[in-house]
Scaffold this active site. Structure first.
Site, PDB file in Angstrom:
ATOM      1  N   ASP A  37       0.855  -1.183   0.000  1.00  0.00           N
ATOM      2  CA  ASP A  37       0.000   0.000   0.000  1.00  0.00           C
ATOM      3  C   ASP A  37       0.895   1.237   0.000  1.00  0.00           C
ATOM      4  OD1 ASP A  37      -1.699   2.228   1.250  1.00  0.00           O
ATOM      5  OD2 ASP A  37      -3.169   0.615   1.015  1.00  0.00           O
ATOM      6  N   ILE A  38       0.522   2.254  -0.784  1.00  0.00           N
ATOM      7  CA  ILE A  38       1.353   3.463  -0.851  1.00  0.00           C
ATOM      8  C   ILE A  38       1.171   4.367   0.368  1.00  0.00           C
ATOM      9  CG2 ILE A  38       1.508   3.458  -3.366  1.00  0.00           C
ATOM     10  CD1 ILE A  38      -0.579   5.765  -3.332  1.00  0.00           C
ATOM     11  N   ASN A  70     -13.030  -2.810   2.278  1.00  0.00           N
ATOM     12  CA  ASN A  70     -13.882  -1.626   2.398  1.00  0.00           C
ATOM     13  C   ASN A  70     -14.834  -1.626   1.211  1.00  0.00           C
ATOM     14  OD1 ASN A  70     -12.436  -0.699   4.653  1.00  0.00           O
ATOM     15  ND2 ASN A  70     -10.930   0.284   3.349  1.00  0.00           N
ATOM     16  N   GLY A 127     -14.622   4.067   3.336  1.00  0.00           N
ATOM     17  CA  GLY A 127     -13.217   4.343   3.060  1.00  0.00           C
ATOM     18  C   GLY A 127     -12.694   3.775   1.753  1.00  0.00           C
ATOM     19  N   GLN A 128     -13.550   3.185   0.926  1.00  0.00           N
ATOM     20  CA  GLN A 128     -13.082   2.662  -0.352  1.00  0.00           C
ATOM     21  C   GLN A 128     -12.812   3.835  -1.282  1.00  0.00           C
ATOM     22  OE1 GLN A 128     -15.745  -0.014  -2.444  1.00  0.00           O
ATOM     23  NE2 GLN A 128     -14.116  -0.730  -3.789  1.00  0.00           N
ATOM     24  N   HIS A 169     -10.584  -5.295  -3.451  1.00  0.00           N
ATOM     25  CA  HIS A 169      -9.245  -5.508  -2.914  1.00  0.00           C
ATOM     26  C   HIS A 169      -9.297  -5.765  -1.417  1.00  0.00           C
ATOM     27  CE1 HIS A 169      -9.945  -1.139  -2.636  1.00  0.00           C
ATOM     28  NE2 HIS A 169      -9.078  -1.111  -1.630  1.00  0.00           N
ATOM     29  N   HIS A 211      -7.126  -5.557   2.124  1.00  0.00           N
ATOM     30  CA  HIS A 211      -5.988  -4.990   2.839  1.00  0.00           C
ATOM     31  C   HIS A 211      -5.510  -6.063   3.814  1.00  0.00           C
ATOM     32  CE1 HIS A 211      -6.776  -0.652   1.856  1.00  0.00           C
ATOM     33  NE2 HIS A 211      -7.986  -1.145   1.640  1.00  0.00           N
TER      34      HIS A 211
END
Length: 117
Positions: A35-36, A90, A96-97, A103, A105
């Site tokens: 994750d960035i 999410n 929070g998507q 995907h 997390h």
């Protein structure tokens, strides 16, 4: 159309190799990358190569791929040598998507009390 790459989807572009990402694992059906904006010492996203907007639509249309995403989440955790981790999906902007491509997390490496926040 669901299941097909979307021109405006960041994750579809990562799958296609058009946008760089720090890939940690790949399978025929999934891609896992850092994750960035990590929220834990280990924060990896596991995405299906096919495009569905959220986990529920993925599970309804391609349950075998949804299972692959979950299996890979476990493999990511194992590769990071952790026994305790959280898998978060999410769904919707209110949750929070921000990228509307299903995907997971994978979060680990610090205390993850419940409820989150």
């Amino acid at each position: 159309m669901a299941g097909q790459p979307q021109d405006d989807c960041l994750f579809c572009k990562i799958v296609a190799g058009e946008v760089p990402a720090t890939i940690v694992r790949e399978t025929e059906t999934t891609v896992a990358f850092q994750d960035i904006n990590p929220q834990a010492p280990t924060h990896v996203l596991v995405i299906p190569r096919v495009h569905y907007p959220d986990a529920a639509s993925l599970a309804a249309a391609a349950p075998e791929v949804a299972a692959d995403v979950l299996r890979e989440a476990g493999q990511v955790a194992a590769a990071h040598d952790t026994q305790s981790y959280r898998i978060v999906f999410n769904t919707g902007s209110g949750a929070g998507q921000t990228v509307f491509h299903a995907h997971a997390h994978v979060l680990a490496g610090r205390g993850l009390q419940w409820p989150p926040g």
